[in-house]
Design an enzyme around this catalytic site. Structure first.
Site, PDB file in Angstrom:
ATOM      1  N   VAL A   1      33.736 -14.278   8.235  1.00  0.00           N
ATOM      2  CA  VAL A   1      33.762 -14.173   9.694  1.00  0.00           C
ATOM      3  C   VAL A   1      35.043 -13.523  10.201  1.00  0.00           C
ATOM      4  CG1 VAL A   1      32.266 -16.179   9.933  1.00  0.00           C
ATOM      5  CG2 VAL A   1      34.743 -16.501   9.943  1.00  0.00           C
ATOM      6  N   GLU A   2      35.027 -13.160  11.488  1.00  0.00           N
ATOM      7  CA  GLU A   2      36.166 -12.526  12.171  1.00  0.00           C
ATOM      8  C   GLU A   2      36.629 -11.257  11.458  1.00  0.00           C
ATOM      9  OE1 GLU A   2      36.916 -13.459  14.976  1.00  0.00           O
ATOM     10  OE2 GLU A   2      36.829 -15.617  15.238  1.00  0.00           O
ATOM     11  N   GLY A   3      35.697 -10.492  10.925  1.00  0.00           N
ATOM     12  CA  GLY A   3      36.025  -9.292  10.171  1.00  0.00           C
ATOM     13  C   GLY A   3      35.987  -9.583   8.693  1.00  0.00           C
TER      14      GLY A   3
END
Length: 815
Positions: free
Chosen positions: A497-499
């Site tokens: 997640v988040e990149g």
């Protein structure tokens, strides 16, 4: 021989000129005088061709009209053809956020006085009280096994406690009913909760990171803030944010979800608004959210708000109860936090539901990238830090408790190799958290937070893998006793997640870092795309500055390589260890900056596609930041052997990683021989060897099992239950008993091995030892109590044949 010496002397003179950063005119005078003086001993310098070369170089350097015509104009034309087109989304992402100390390290000549003045954040009295009070109380309510495998959700009373005590409003200012905590305090709250339950930590962190709250704070209208923020702070509204789509994951800029400007009836009135159609997935808190932050592509085909049809990515707040919104289903990511899809068909919202109103139409991508800082810099590193610290505390304790072949397993060198890595990694994670959250006090450094997200979660992965190796079967068997398996199970979520980490490493850290941190590159690219009359003179000035910068960092890299990093010692730090390691960081910063410029000059826009090279440069840049974090953190602690050992080992990990990245970078540069030449000039005596010695491995592997200042420091940041029947509390309680009784217990085992004790059970043998005068009754009771708890701490849960219910029959009486 005289000619060879003269060429060497001239080369050294040029390097010193650039190293000392002389102005163009002063440098030209010094080089010209040196050239002429060397001609006295080597006539080759006074040869007409040599003098022609000298005067031509000086003319290009000093006479702007000639330089522009011969050098800058052709270079500008060639670079325009080489550079790939940049999308609006890429440009917005590169322009978003701020820069901090990572920019100084990219420069190759860090201003150490600036770093010396940075002071790590501390908790305020209110923040500390919240952690000691509400946060500890929340942790005491949590049972990870129950949440994951029984209720599949937080218990209702936990949800209510989170809402009532303000956990959803950590970032919201007190004026709106929130707590207004610093980034460091947010991280400390999240990591303490994460040390008890990842599900609860994710539930708390999401509303306080990328989501409506942060977007409203930065971009919302006053009316939106006044209405939404108090409701979000009190938990009256539960937010989620819809960004990821089935067709747009890592390529979030390719959002397919649409909004069309139109007029429609809304609450009995004809209003201007947006009709939305969207399909989002993997949205945390979606199944229980009452308001959805939404990213979409806005268009205005009828020209209702202007002449442009395509208006770019925009963000809106969408109440989950609006007609056309479908919400409530859940994904199963392997962890029980609320996560699910959201879809919407012809969902109409009035214009005042756009975050910031019409003024921020088309700025959604920039808004999102700037707000990613909280998730990347606070939340995910907080989860990782908690995992690292719990690994240190519990695995270190277990390695001392668990015995095989007559020894604690932590005494075996093979185990110590893994446990030393855990120890250094946990120390590094805490140090990194301290520096990154301090940076967030000054802005939203997008490159630094991308580094933090990637390296913190990867370090967590390493800690958990090493922990599982040491725990063996105790870590594999699922059940309420297992304190590591659920963390192991959720690590891939943090990686994704988040990149996603592969994307972040190979495309973001150096790709964005070069644009945001290089002293000239962004301005040069802006000049290349400028068609005005002053573009060429502006490009000429930038080009000369860039070439001077490249020459300077090359000179620094070469001279510091020859001097082993002793040239220009940074005046930074307050210990012998920091003085030594800052010198190495100073050297590697110059090498990195020069290597990055070589990549940019030789590959140009193609570097964007050479992801392996980009990733390696990003690794070096990141490790320089981590090394600085370690030294800043080390110097903030009370000096002792434990602090020194952990910092030294972690710093060697950083420099090993840098050497690995640089060696691979040089080996794979596409221009034949260039990499070997760079390696030779920057590391003339070979790459330094930073591998920890076996003695250091043994020392740190032993230290992780012992009470120490570092163990106390890390224990202060997490929650460990005092309940000796709790998964974590059991190990902690048993470890404390062992520390107190170990000398007597080892003596007891020695007597038993020699056959001096009668009886079959531990209690009978201890009674025999008391009878022989080896122990008094108090010592005997302590040995028996510890041995019962030791055995209990080794057990794994057994279930009935259906795996539905735990079989509680003890294999041996428990304590």
């Amino acid at each position: 021989m005289a000619s060879v010496f003269s060429v060497f002397a001239l080369t050294l003179l040029v390097l010193v000129v650039f190293y000392r950063r002389l102005s163009a005119h002063s440098g030209a005078v010094v080089i010209a005088l040196g050239w002429l003086l060397l001609g006295l001993s080597s006539p080759i310098f006074l040869h007409p061709l040599s003098l022609l070369i000298l005067f031509a170089a000086l003319a290009l350097l000093l006479f702007k009209p000639l330089r522009i015509r011969i050098l800058s104009a052709p270079a500008m034309a060639a670079l325009k053809k080489m550079m790939p087109p940049m999308s609006d989304t890429e440009r917005e992402a590169l322009d978003a956020g701020t820069t901090w100390w990572e920019k100084e390290l990219f420069s190759g000549r860090p201003d150490w006085a600036v770093f010396e003045d940075i002071e790590l954040s501390e908790l305020s009295a209110e923040e500390q009280a919240f952690i000691d009070g509400e946060t500890n109380a929340l942790c005491a309510m949590l049972s990870d096994w129950q949440i994951h495998h029984e209720t599949k959700d937080l218990p209702p009373e936990v949800w209510q406690f989170i809402k009532d005590k303000g956990f959803l409003g950590l970032i919201i200012p007190p004026a709106y009913g929130g707590l207004g905590f610093s980034p460091y305090a947010q991280s400390r709250v999240v990591s303490k909760i994460a040390s008890r339950s990842t599900v609860a930590a994710v539930t708390v962190m999401v509303p306080n990171s990328l989501g409506p709250g942060e977007l409203l704070l930065k971009y919302g209208s006053e009316e939106q803030k006044d209405f939404w923020l108090p409701r979000l702070a009190k938990g009256e509204e539960l937010p989620c944010f819809g960004l990821t789509s089935p067709e747009a994951g890592s390529d979030a800029g390719a959002i397919p979800d649409t909004g069309v400007v139109c007029e429609q009836d809304y609450e009995g009135k004809r209003v201007l608004g947006v009709k939305l159609n969207f399909s989002k997935r993997w949205i945390t808190l979606a199944p229980v959210a009452t308001v959805v932050g939404l990213a979409f592509r806005l268009s205005d085909p009828d020209g209702l708000i202007g002449d442009e049809v395509e208006r770019g990515i925009s963000c809106a707040l969408v109440p989950a109860t609006l007609p056309g919104v479908e919400i409530g289903r859940r994904h199963n990511p392997g962890s029980a936090f609320m996560n699910g899809p959201i879809t919407g068909v012809d969902v109409f919202i009035p214009m005042d539901m756009l975050i910031g109103g019409q003024e921020y139409i088309g700025q959604g991508w920039r808004m999102l990238v700037e707000c990613l800082g909280a998730g990347r810099g606070v939340s995910l590193p907080a989860l990782s830090t908690a995992g690292g610290e719990m690994g240190y505390l519990l695995v270190g304790a277990f390695a001392r408790i668990r015995r095989q072949f007559g020894l604690s397993v932590g005494k075996f060198e093979g185990v110590q190799e893994a446990s030393a890595e855990i120890a250094a990694s946990a120390y590094m994670l805490e140090a990194y958290r301290a520096l990154v959250t301090r940076a967030l006090d000054d802005g939203a450094p997008s490159v630094l937070t991308a580094m933090a997200k990637y390296h913190a979660t990867e370090k967590l992965r390493g800690v958990v893998n090493h922990s599982m190796d040491i725990l063996g079967g105790r870590g594999i068997q699922m059940g309420p006793r297992n304190f590591m398996a659920l963390v192991y199970q959720t690590v891939p979520i943090a990686i994704t997640v988040e990149g996603a980490n592969i994307l972040t490493r190979s495309m973001i850290i150096f790709g964005q870092g070069a644009m945001r941190c290089h002293p000239y590159l962004a301005d040069e690219l802006a000049a290349l795309s400028d068609e005005s009359a002053d573009a060429l003179p502006r490009f000429d000035a930038l080009l000369m500055g860039h070439l001077g910068h490249t020459a300077e960092v090359f000179s620094r890299g070469i001279l510091q390589g020859l001097g082993g990093g002793f040239l220009g010692k940074p005046k930074c730090g307050n210990s012998e260890l920091s003085a030594r390691w800052y010198r190495h960081i100073n050297r590697y910063s110059a090498v990195f900056a020069a290597s990055a410029d070589i990549a940019l000059l030789t590959l140009g826009g193609d570097l964007k596609r050479r992801e392996l090279l980009s990733a390696r440069l990003g690794d070096v840049h990141s490790q320089l930041v981590i090394a600085c974090a370690l030294l800043k953190f080390h110097d903030a602690q009370t000096p002792d052997e434990a602090n020194e050992l952990h910092a030294e080992y972690a710093l060697k990990q950083c420099f090993m990683a840098m050497n690995t990245a640089l060696a691979a970078f040089y080996r794979n540069l596409p221009i034949r021989g260039l990499g070997a030449a760079l390696k030779a000039v920057f590391f003339p005596w070979g790459l330094p060897q930073w591998t920890p010695s076996d003695d250091e491995v043994r020392a740190l592997g032993e230290l992780i099992m012992q009470p120490s200042s570092v163990r106390n420091l890390l224990a202060d940041k997490v929650y460990i239950s005092a309940d000796r029947h709790d998964a974590q509390g059991r190990i902690h309680y048993t470890y404390q008993l062992l520390v107190a009784v170990e000398k007597d217990y080892e003596h007891f085992l020695s007597l038993d091995k020699q056959g001096d004790l009668a009886g079959d059970s531990t209690a009978e043998k201890v009674a025999s030892a008391v009878a022989s005068g080896a122990f008094n009754q108090a010592q005997a009771d302590a040995i028996v109590a510890y041995d019962d708890c030791r055995y209990d701490s080794l057990l794994t849960d057994a279930f009935d044949p259906t795996l539905a219910d735990i079989d509680v029959r003890p294999l041996r009486p428990e304590c």
